[in-house]
Design an enzyme around this catalytic site. Structure first.
Site, PDB file in Angstrom:
ATOM      1  N   CYS A   3      36.991  96.558  59.357  1.00  0.00           N
ATOM      2  CA  CYS A   3      38.206  95.789  59.064  1.00  0.00           C
ATOM      3  C   CYS A   3      38.147  95.299  57.617  1.00  0.00           C
ATOM      4  CB  CYS A   3      38.327  94.610  60.029  1.00  0.00           C
ATOM      5  SG  CYS A   3      39.964  93.841  60.055  1.00  0.00           S
TER       6      CYS A   3
ATOM      7  N   CYS B 296      40.994 101.456  61.215  1.00  0.00           N
ATOM      8  CA  CYS B 296      41.419 101.015  62.548  1.00  0.00           C
ATOM      9  C   CYS B 296      41.026 102.014  63.642  1.00  0.00           C
ATOM     10  CB  CYS B 296      42.925 100.776  62.567  1.00  0.00           C
ATOM     11  SG  CYS B 296      43.459  99.459  61.442  1.00  0.00           S
TER      12      CYS B 296
ATOM     13  N   GLU C 204      21.658  82.956  54.129  1.00  0.00           N
ATOM     14  CA  GLU C 204      23.018  82.439  54.302  1.00  0.00           C
ATOM     15  C   GLU C 204      23.510  81.738  53.046  1.00  0.00           C
ATOM     16  OE1 GLU C 204      25.188  83.020  56.512  1.00  0.00           O
ATOM     17  OE2 GLU C 204      23.866  84.178  57.804  1.00  0.00           O
TER      18      GLU C 204
ATOM     19  N   CYS D  43      45.004  94.513  68.839  1.00  0.00           N
ATOM     20  CA  CYS D  43      45.146  93.907  67.505  1.00  0.00           C
ATOM     21  C   CYS D  43      46.636  93.765  67.183  1.00  0.00           C
ATOM     22  CB  CYS D  43      44.451  94.766  66.451  1.00  0.00           C
ATOM     23  SG  CYS D  43      44.704  94.188  64.756  1.00  0.00           S
TER      24      CYS D  43
ATOM     25  N   CYS E  61      37.849 101.000  65.144  1.00  0.00           N
ATOM     26  CA  CYS E  61      37.707  99.583  65.506  1.00  0.00           C
ATOM     27  C   CYS E  61      37.670  99.401  67.026  1.00  0.00           C
ATOM     28  CB  CYS E  61      38.862  98.773  64.926  1.00  0.00           C
ATOM     29  SG  CYS E  61      38.786  97.017  65.350  1.00  0.00           S
TER      30      CYS E  61
END
Length: 354
Positions: free
Chosen positions: A191, A198, A36, A207, A201
């Site tokens: 995205c 799209c 991270e 959306c 998605c």
DNA sequence: TAGCCGTGGGT
DNA sequence: TACCCAAGGCT
């Protein structure tokens, strides 16, 4: 009626998400933490080879805490944002001293460690312990700004606050680790910033940006800024022992790394070198340049070459210096442009210099 | 709070 | 080419 946002996302993740990232096997708290930190403002493909080498050399928290900072920075060389490495090392020593060697599972305690902010703390808790915590990285910002048609640049406090609220409202009670990974995978694989897919998605149905035909304009871009050029002078001091490198200040650009001795003005630099070694011979006008673009300014580093006929001994008091020898790699951190320059110096050429 | 902190890839 | 910005945090 559509199933929930999280349900659709998780179903997509099971088939199309990333399940073979190095820090997922084994998925220990230490490895998740290191990943991270490395992934802050840095792409997965860039991080993977650094992560592998890092955890190979520092396999657990004790190994990291026991290591000298120069070696930690050595394994961070070329990755950038070196404060991350200094903070990671500091935090490891704090965990050993104050948390019995175990990374805290309390969000506030985790966030109190240097280098861990709200999003990174949440990511570690979700990934390592499956705790339902909302994250808000670049991927999630983009996904949510589009899905809920949030206007404004996400760097603005008001916009960020709105996005955090949305993020928290969507986190499911179970499968938190998979959910956070799924959000990042959706942003990275579907995205995307430009030309999002799209049609693939799982949450395109509701959306708002897509329904309003505004996918391409969300999220709003950062306001433009000027990009000044900063000129500095650096010395390439050669001796039979190698090339002189100085440890840089612990904070600021390339903090804690080793680089060529620098000064704002040419005269300052010449004084500094010749005051130290009267026998240093300047080789003439600036022999080379290092041009480098940072986020906020361009660096134009002009190189003056000096030659020492013999191996000098003794180090000026209060200074931390080494003689860099390309044949034997030193376990210190080097800035990427400096490392490239030194590699070129080590390669014999005809002197035309590019 | 807005500027600082690296590097590399995409457009 | 010149910009944007990417698994952000610190001061």
């Amino acid at each position: 009626m559509n199933s929930s946002f999280a349900s659709r996302l998780l179903a997509w993740f099971d088939r199309h998400g990333r399940h073979e990232l190095p820090w997922q096997h084994p998925r220990t708290a230490y490895r998740v933490w290191v990943s991270e930190i490395m992934l802050q403002q840095t792409r997965v493909e860039t991080v993977i080879p650094y992560f592998t080498a890092f955890v190979d050399r520092f396999p657990d928290l004790s190994a990291l805490a026991d290591a000298p900072i120069d070696e930690v920075l050595h394994f961070w060389s070329g990755l950038g944002y070196y404060a991350r490495a200094r903070n990671l090392h500091r935090a490891a020593r704090i965990v050993i001293e104050c948390h019995r060697g175990q990374l805290p599972q309390d969000p506030a305690a985790l966030e109190a460690l240097p280098g861990i902010g709200r999003s990174t703390a949440a990511a570690i808790l979700a990934q390592a312990y499956d705790r339902p915590m909302a994250i808000l990285d670049g991927n999630v910002r983009r996904v949510l700004a589009r899905h809920r048609a949030v206007d404004g640049w996400p760097g603005q406090a008001r916009v960020a606050s709105a996005l955090w609220s949305i993020a928290e409202s969507l986190v499911p009670e179970s499968r938190a680790a998979d959910y956070t990974q799924a959000m990042m995978d959706l942003g990275a694989l579907v995205c995307t910033r430009s030309r999002p897919a799209c049609s693939r998605c799982p949450v395109a149905g509701d959306c708002r940006a897509r329904l309003q035909g505004r996918v391409a304009e969300l999220p709003a871009p950062r306001p433009g800024r000027a990009m000044p050029t900063r000129t500095r002078w650096a010395a390439l001091v050669r001796s039979p022992a190698g090339i002189l490198l100085e440890r840089r200040a612990p904070s600021g650009i390339w903090g804690g790394l080793y680089s060529l001795p620098e000064a704002d003005e040419r005269e300052q630099l010449v004084d500094r070198i010749t005051a130290r070694w009267a026998e240093a011979r300047e080789q003439g006008a600036a022999s080379a340049r290092i041009a480098h673009a940072f986020s906020h300014y361009r660096l134009d580093l002009r190189i003056l070459e000096f030659r020492l006929p013999t191996v000098p001994w003794g180090i000026m008091e209060g200074q931390s210096t080494i003689w860099y020898n390309p044949a034997s790699s030193n376990a210190v951190g080097l800035p990427a442009p400096i490392a490239r320059f030194l590699r070129d110096q080590g390669t014999p050429h005809d002197g035309t210099n590019g």
